[in-house]
Each structure stands twice: as C-alpha cells, then as structure tokens.
Design a protein around this motif. Sequence first.
Motif, short mmCIF file in Angstrom:
data_model
loop_
_atom_site.label_atom_id
_atom_site.label_comp_id
_atom_site.label_asym_id
_atom_site.label_seq_id
_atom_site.Cartn_x
_atom_site.Cartn_y
_atom_site.Cartn_z
N VAL A 63 0.84 -1.21 0.00
CA VAL A 63 0.00 0.00 0.00
C VAL A 63 0.87 1.25 0.00
O VAL A 63 0.61 2.21 -0.74
N VAL A 64 1.93 1.24 0.81
CA VAL A 64 2.84 2.39 0.86
C VAL A 64 3.53 2.57 -0.49
O VAL A 64 3.68 3.69 -0.98
N ARG A 65 3.93 1.48 -1.12
CA ARG A 65 4.60 1.57 -2.43
C ARG A 65 3.64 2.11 -3.49
O ARG A 65 4.04 2.93 -4.32
N THR A 66 2.38 1.69 -3.46
CA THR A 66 1.40 2.21 -4.40
C THR A 66 1.16 3.70 -4.17
O THR A 66 1.09 4.47 -5.13
N ALA A 67 1.05 4.09 -2.92
CA ALA A 67 0.84 5.51 -2.61
C ALA A 67 2.02 6.35 -3.06
O ALA A 67 1.84 7.45 -3.60
N ALA A 68 3.23 5.85 -2.87
CA ALA A 68 4.42 6.59 -3.30
C ALA A 68 4.46 6.71 -4.82
O ALA A 68 4.80 7.78 -5.35
N ALA A 69 4.08 5.66 -5.53
CA ALA A 69 4.06 5.71 -6.99
C ALA A 69 3.01 6.70 -7.48
O ALA A 69 3.24 7.45 -8.44
N GLN A 70 1.85 6.72 -6.84
CA GLN A 70 0.80 7.66 -7.23
C GLN A 70 1.22 9.10 -6.94
O GLN A 70 0.96 10.01 -7.73
N ARG A 71 1.87 9.31 -5.81
CA ARG A 71 2.35 10.65 -5.46
C ARG A 71 3.39 11.12 -6.47
O ARG A 71 3.38 12.27 -6.91
N ALA A 73 3.70 10.12 -9.60
CA ALA A 73 3.03 10.38 -10.87
C ALA A 73 2.29 11.71 -10.84
O ALA A 73 2.30 12.47 -11.82
N ALA A 74 1.66 12.01 -9.72
CA ALA A 74 0.95 13.29 -9.60
C ALA A 74 1.92 14.47 -9.62
O ALA A 74 1.65 15.51 -10.24
N ARG A 75 3.07 14.29 -8.98
CA ARG A 75 4.08 15.35 -8.98
C ARG A 75 4.61 15.58 -10.39
O ARG A 75 4.78 16.72 -10.82
N GLU A 76 4.87 14.49 -11.13
CA GLU A 76 5.35 14.63 -12.50
C GLU A 76 4.31 15.28 -13.40
O GLU A 76 4.65 16.07 -14.28
N ALA A 77 3.04 14.95 -13.19
CA ALA A 77 1.97 15.56 -13.99
C ALA A 77 1.87 17.05 -13.68
O ALA A 77 1.62 17.86 -14.60
N VAL A 79 4.33 19.04 -12.64
CA VAL A 79 5.50 19.70 -13.23
C VAL A 79 5.33 19.84 -14.73
O VAL A 79 5.67 20.87 -15.31
N SER A 80 4.77 18.82 -15.40
CA SER A 80 4.57 18.88 -16.85
C SER A 80 3.53 19.94 -17.23
O SER A 80 3.64 20.60 -18.24
N ALA A 81 2.50 20.05 -16.38
CA ALA A 81 1.43 21.02 -16.67
C ALA A 81 1.92 22.44 -16.47
O ALA A 81 1.42 23.37 -17.14
N GLU A 82 2.88 22.66 -15.62
CA GLU A 82 3.36 24.01 -15.35
C GLU A 82 4.26 24.51 -16.48
O GLU A 82 4.44 25.70 -16.65
N ARG A 83 4.83 23.61 -17.25
CA ARG A 83 5.74 24.02 -18.34
C ARG A 83 5.00 24.49 -19.50
O ARG A 83 4.28 24.82 -20.07
#
Length: 83
Positions: A63-71, A73-77, A79-83
């Motif tokens: 569960v922690v690994r899934t949450a970290a992966a989702q976090r 992915a959200a951070r990368e999204a 950063v991409s949207a801000e560019r």
Amino acid sequence: MNAETPSAGDLLVRIGGIVFLVGAIATVVTVAPLFLGTEPFPSAAYFVCMLMGVGFLVAAAGVVRTAAAQRRAAREATVSAER
C-alpha cells in the motif's frame, strides 16, 4: 475483466493477503485444541501463526509503495502542466 493497469504495490498486497490468510487459518487450527480440550500442538505450530503479522506488514508495504508511486506520478503531472 479489469481494465485498470496494475500499480507498483499490487503484487505485494496480494502476497500479503495470502500470507495473512495462511496465518489466520493456522491460528484457528492451533487455538482450536485449547478450546476442545485435546492435546495442544507443538511450539513450532505457534510460529506459523506469526504469518498473520508478516502478511499484514507485506500488504502494508504494498500500500505504501502504491501511494508513493501515485504521489510521484501526480508530482510529474503537475510539473509537466506548469511548463
């Protein structure tokens, strides 16, 4: 059929659930003779009951690994949207 792609910790959660279930069954089997008044199992059987805790920890790690992966992915999204 599930169209959702498996996430990073799904396998750990499934394995943890199975290990927990084995530990839970072992606990019921090990404790039953105490209530039935029969001869208790040897000490080694009680150690199998520890699989409940191990399974819980493995599932929690998934569960922690899934949450970290989702976090991540959200951070990368973001950063991409801000560019």
